[in-house]
Design an enzyme around this catalytic site. Structure first.
Site, PDB file in Angstrom:
ATOM      1  N   ILE A  12       5.525   1.845  -0.377  1.00 57.18           N
ATOM      2  CA  ILE A  12       6.719   1.538   0.412  1.00 57.18           C
ATOM      3  C   ILE A  12       7.958   1.521  -0.469  1.00 57.18           C
ATOM      4  O   ILE A  12       9.048   1.913  -0.037  1.00 57.18           O
ATOM      5  CB  ILE A  12       6.559   0.197   1.178  1.00 57.18           C
ATOM      6  CG1 ILE A  12       7.649   0.043   2.237  1.00 57.18           C
ATOM      7  CG2 ILE A  12       6.588  -0.995   0.226  1.00 57.18           C
ATOM      8  CD1 ILE A  12       7.560   1.048   3.366  1.00 57.18           C
ATOM      9  N   SER A  46       1.746  -2.323 -12.340  1.00 59.66           N
ATOM     10  CA  SER A  46       0.626  -2.354 -13.284  1.00 59.66           C
ATOM     11  C   SER A  46       0.455  -1.017 -13.983  1.00 59.66           C
ATOM     12  O   SER A  46      -0.076  -0.946 -15.089  1.00 59.66           O
ATOM     13  CB  SER A  46      -0.666  -2.736 -12.551  1.00 59.66           C
ATOM     14  OG  SER A  46      -0.924  -1.813 -11.507  1.00 59.66           O
ATOM     15  N   LYS A  61       8.761  -7.255   4.568  1.00 57.55           N
ATOM     16  CA  LYS A  61       8.103  -7.950   5.670  1.00 57.55           C
ATOM     17  C   LYS A  61       6.593  -7.880   5.512  1.00 57.55           C
ATOM     18  O   LYS A  61       6.079  -6.898   4.958  1.00 57.55           O
ATOM     19  CB  LYS A  61       8.549  -7.375   7.016  1.00 57.55           C
ATOM     20  CG  LYS A  61       8.143  -5.912   7.271  1.00 57.55           C
ATOM     21  CD  LYS A  61       6.736  -5.806   7.851  1.00 57.55           C
ATOM     22  CE  LYS A  61       6.240  -4.398   7.912  1.00 57.55           C
ATOM     23  NZ  LYS A  61       4.849  -4.301   8.349  1.00 57.55           N
ATOM     24  N   ASP A  82       0.276  -6.344  10.813  1.00 56.37           N
ATOM     25  CA  ASP A  82       1.226  -5.816   9.835  1.00 56.37           C
ATOM     26  C   ASP A  82       2.198  -4.855  10.518  1.00 56.37           C
ATOM     27  O   ASP A  82       3.411  -5.004  10.369  1.00 56.37           O
ATOM     28  CB  ASP A  82       0.493  -5.151   8.676  1.00 56.37           C
ATOM     29  CG  ASP A  82       1.456  -4.572   7.658  1.00 56.37           C
ATOM     30  OD1 ASP A  82       2.006  -5.347   6.857  1.00 56.37           O
ATOM     31  OD2 ASP A  82       1.686  -3.348   7.684  1.00 56.37           O
TER      32      ASP A  82
END
Length: 298
Positions: free
Chosen positions: A4, A27, A81, A159
């Site tokens: 995203i 990471s 969100k 979601d």
């Protein structure tokens, strides 16, 4: 620095003159020339270039500690969100932002879809008779191999469903609350893959919601509102608005709109943390009937 962020946040930051993308945390090295990379946010604060704001695009289950780390340093925080894994942690973050003087922004991107603001304006003077929300998509397309979304706090089908609730709570003139819910969860997953919900607003108008992550082919992101002046429909997640007088469709400006809003809040020394969509999801988990359905595997 995940999907995203790459798909939406970076292009929106690049287009906004109020922000300069200075560093990323991941990471793995995303190999962005000229942009500092750190494995952890702590490392960025300790050794990286000075920054004024962060956009936290992690899964919600780990976002609280990152936001706290930033707010303690007076760094402005944009929360993807949903703003957190629980309502209480978001409330604590809001208190921390007030104490630090930094801006905390809970961003609901679907509220910035092209049709949402004109829909809100049109509905303000109408009597709401009923509302239907149908939000059906293919989880394998939108969240391939993302195990976190099936874990507690990952929300499952809520979601995407919370995007619909962020629009509904923004455009409908009356508050509404849950009256019944059925949550369908795969036997091998902690979070639901589908849900049927009913709400009613403070005038008694019924609101139904159909969520399903098993949709294949064309995807459905529609909100239909029956009023005393005819039917309003928001399609394609809010991008296409149909009123009795015709249809209007505009280019997607959701994430650019979020960053315009974030900059405005920072300039004004304010925070914006609306948790109403998350409250409705929490109510569904609190009151809903759970049923087991077939296993789901990517």
């Amino acid at each position: 620095m995940g999907k995203i962020a790459a798909d939406q946040h970076v292009p929106s930051i690049t287009r906004n003159d109020d922000f300069v993308l200075t560093a990323v945390v991941s990471s793995r090295n995303p190999e962005m020339p000229g942009i500092a990379w750190h494995k952890t946010l702590q490392s960025l604060f300790d050794d990286g270039p000075a920054i004024d704001a962060v956009a936290l695009c992690t899964p919600p289950q780990v976002r609280y500690d990152l936001a706290t780390l930033a707010l303690e340093r007076g760094v402005h925080v944009f929360l993807e969100k949903p703003p957190g894994a629980t309502l209480t942690e978001v409330a604590v973050l809001e208190q921390q932002a007030t104490k630090s003087g930094a801006t905390l922004f809970a961003g609901w991107h679907s509220r910035f879809a092209a049709g949402v603001a004109p829909a809100r304006a049109w509905l303000a003077a109408r009597r709401i008779d009923s509302v239907s929300i149908v939000w059906r998509e293919d989880v394998r397309v939108w969240h391939p191999g993302q195990a976190w979304i099936w874990e507690p706090g990952g929300l499952g089908v809520f979601d995407p469903g919370i995007n619909a609730l962020s629009i509904a709570t923004d455009i409908l003139p009356n508050a509404f609350f849950l009256t019944n819910a059925t949550l369908s969860s795969p036997a091998n997953r902690a979070a639901p893959i589908a849900a049927d919900l009913t709400f009613r607003d403070t005038t008694g108008a019924p609101i139904t919601m159909d969520l399903d992550w098993r949709q294949t082919g064309p995807q459905s992101w529609d909100i239909t509102v029956e009023t005393d002046a005819g039917t309003l429909k928001l399609a394609e997640g809010g991008a296409v608005l149909t009123l009795p007088e015709g249809t209007d469709s505009n280019e997607d400006e959701e994430y650019p709109g979020l960053y315009v809003r974030f900059a405005s809040l920072i300039r004004g020394g304010r925070s914006e943390v609306d948790t109403q969509p998350l409250k409705l999801v929490a109510d569904a988990f609190l009151r809903g009937t759970r049923i087991a359905v077939e296993n789901f595997d990517d």
